[in-house]
Design a protein around this motif. Structure first.
Motif, PDB file in Angstrom:
ATOM      1  N   ALA A   1       0.859  -1.186   0.000  1.00 13.86           N
ATOM      2  CA  ALA A   1       0.000   0.000   0.000  1.00 13.86           C
ATOM      3  C   ALA A   1       0.891   1.230   0.000  1.00 13.86           C
ATOM      4  O   ALA A   1       1.682   1.429   0.921  1.00 13.86           O
ATOM      5  CB  ALA A   1      -0.917  -0.011   1.212  1.00 13.86           C
ATOM      6  N   LYS A   2       0.793   2.021  -1.037  1.00  9.23           N
ATOM      7  CA  LYS A   2       1.573   3.250  -1.142  1.00  9.23           C
ATOM      8  C   LYS A   2       0.700   4.349  -1.722  1.00  9.23           C
ATOM      9  O   LYS A   2      -0.278   4.077  -2.412  1.00  9.23           O
ATOM     10  CB  LYS A   2       2.796   3.040  -2.043  1.00  9.23           C
ATOM     11  N   SER A   3       1.096   5.557  -1.474  1.00  9.99           N
ATOM     12  CA  SER A   3       0.385   6.707  -2.030  1.00  9.99           C
ATOM     13  C   SER A   3       1.095   7.201  -3.280  1.00  9.99           C
ATOM     14  O   SER A   3       2.321   7.141  -3.369  1.00  9.99           O
ATOM     15  CB  SER A   3       0.346   7.850  -1.014  1.00  9.99           C
ATOM     16  N   VAL A   4       0.316   7.670  -4.235  1.00  5.23           N
ATOM     17  CA  VAL A   4       0.867   8.312  -5.424  1.00  5.23           C
ATOM     18  C   VAL A   4       0.137   9.636  -5.625  1.00  5.23           C
ATOM     19  O   VAL A   4      -1.011   9.789  -5.215  1.00  5.23           O
ATOM     20  CB  VAL A   4       0.727   7.427  -6.699  1.00  5.23           C
ATOM     21  N   LYS A   5       0.821  10.565  -6.237  1.00  4.42           N
ATOM     22  CA  LYS A   5       0.214  11.870  -6.492  1.00  4.42           C
ATOM     23  C   LYS A   5      -0.637  11.817  -7.752  1.00  4.42           C
ATOM     24  O   LYS A   5      -0.314  11.129  -8.709  1.00  4.42           O
ATOM     25  CB  LYS A   5       1.298  12.934  -6.660  1.00  4.42           C
ATOM     26  N   LEU A   6      -1.697  12.569  -7.742  1.00  4.36           N
ATOM     27  CA  LEU A   6      -2.542  12.750  -8.917  1.00  4.36           C
ATOM     28  C   LEU A   6      -2.326  14.171  -9.406  1.00  4.36           C
ATOM     29  O   LEU A   6      -2.097  15.086  -8.619  1.00  4.36           O
ATOM     30  CB  LEU A   6      -4.012  12.540  -8.559  1.00  4.36           C
ATOM     31  N   ARG A   7      -2.403  14.357 -10.719  1.00  9.84           N
ATOM     32  CA  ARG A   7      -2.241  15.704 -11.263  1.00  9.84           C
ATOM     33  C   ARG A   7      -3.272  15.934 -12.362  1.00  9.84           C
ATOM     34  O   ARG A   7      -3.711  14.996 -13.019  1.00  9.84           O
ATOM     35  CB  ARG A   7      -0.822  15.929 -11.780  1.00  9.84           C
ATOM     36  N   LYS A   8      -3.635  17.143 -12.540  1.00 10.07           N
ATOM     37  CA  LYS A   8      -4.616  17.494 -13.567  1.00 10.07           C
ATOM     38  C   LYS A   8      -3.892  17.694 -14.893  1.00 10.07           C
ATOM     39  O   LYS A   8      -2.860  18.344 -14.959  1.00 10.07           O
ATOM     40  CB  LYS A   8      -5.357  18.758 -13.179  1.00 10.07           C
ATOM     41  N   GLN A   9      -4.452  17.089 -15.943  1.00 13.51           N
ATOM     42  CA  GLN A   9      -3.920  17.272 -17.291  1.00 13.51           C
ATOM     43  C   GLN A   9      -5.125  17.409 -18.213  1.00 13.51           C
ATOM     44  O   GLN A   9      -5.825  16.437 -18.471  1.00 13.51           O
ATOM     45  CB  GLN A   9      -3.045  16.086 -17.693  1.00 13.51           C
ATOM     46  N   GLY A  10      -5.363  18.614 -18.679  1.00  9.96           N
ATOM     47  CA  GLY A  10      -6.560  18.867 -19.479  1.00  9.96           C
ATOM     48  C   GLY A  10      -7.797  18.660 -18.627  1.00  9.96           C
ATOM     49  O   GLY A  10      -7.905  19.195 -17.532  1.00  9.96           O
ATOM     50  N   ASN A  11      -8.726  17.835 -19.126  1.00 10.86           N
ATOM     51  CA  ASN A  11      -9.947  17.546 -18.374  1.00 10.86           C
ATOM     52  C   ASN A  11      -9.839  16.248 -17.572  1.00 10.86           C
ATOM     53  O   ASN A  11     -10.835  15.736 -17.078  1.00 10.86           O
ATOM     54  CB  ASN A  11     -11.147  17.444 -19.328  1.00 10.86           C
ATOM     55  N   SER A  12      -8.636  15.700 -17.474  1.00 11.12           N
ATOM     56  CA  SER A  12      -8.441  14.421 -16.790  1.00 11.12           C
ATOM     57  C   SER A  12      -7.547  14.574 -15.576  1.00 11.12           C
ATOM     58  O   SER A  12      -6.804  15.535 -15.437  1.00 11.12           O
ATOM     59  CB  SER A  12      -7.786  13.409 -17.735  1.00 11.12           C
ATOM     60  N   ILE A  13      -7.617  13.589 -14.705  1.00 11.33           N
ATOM     61  CA  ILE A  13      -6.701  13.464 -13.581  1.00 11.33           C
ATOM     62  C   ILE A  13      -5.759  12.315 -13.937  1.00 11.33           C
ATOM     63  O   ILE A  13      -6.193  11.234 -14.312  1.00 11.33           O
ATOM     64  CB  ILE A  13      -7.454  13.151 -12.270  1.00 11.33           C
ATOM     65  N   VAL A  14      -4.447  12.534 -13.830  1.00  9.69           N
ATOM     66  CA  VAL A  14      -3.443  11.574 -14.267  1.00  9.69           C
ATOM     67  C   VAL A  14      -2.681  11.033 -13.060  1.00  9.69           C
ATOM     68  O   VAL A  14      -2.349  11.776 -12.136  1.00  9.69           O
ATOM     69  CB  VAL A  14      -2.451  12.246 -15.257  1.00  9.69           C
ATOM     70  N   MET A  15      -2.411   9.718 -13.098  1.00  5.93           N
ATOM     71  CA  MET A  15      -1.622   9.063 -12.063  1.00  5.93           C
ATOM     72  C   MET A  15      -0.469   8.347 -12.744  1.00  5.93           C
ATOM     73  O   MET A  15      -0.670   7.657 -13.739  1.00  5.93           O
ATOM     74  CB  MET A  15      -2.480   8.041 -11.318  1.00  5.93           C
TER      75      MET A  15
END
Length: 100
Positions: free
Chosen positions: A22-36
């Motif tokens: 179990a680990k955390s990853v950052k999400l980022r906004k790219q256009g109209n999507s959220i990217v992981m």
């Protein structure tokens, strides 16, 4: 084409699937999507090499949980690409078979 999996790699995969990570990853906004970004350990747990640049995975949302799996479906585009590569590689053989 993916490489053939060795017995050692299969054993490693089975161990990886039994172990809970179990680990955390950052999400980022790219256009109209959220990217992981998919970490290498997730790719390897799905059976891909960390060097694989083109891979497919699918997600299933069920009972409030998200499951990630290797996508084993083959698209029409993938089939056409494989057929064209085969025709290019074995062109002379196919001509010989047609003329028999």
């Amino acid at each position: 084409m993916t490489k053939r999996t060795t017995k050692k790699e299969v054993t490693k995969l089975v161990v990886a699937r039994r172990k809970r990570i179990a680990k955390s990853v950052k999400l980022r906004k790219q256009g109209n999507s959220i990217v992981m970004t998919v970490p290498n350990e997730v790719k390897e747990a799905l059976g891909y090499s960390s060097d694989d640049q083109n891979f497919k995975m699918k997600y299933i949302i069920e009972d409030g949980e998200i499951k990630i799996q290797r996508d084993t479906e083959v698209s029409d585009k993938d089939v056409l690409k494989a057929a064209l590569e085969s025709m290019e590689q074995y062109n002379e053989l196919y001509k010989t078979l047609v003329n028999k």
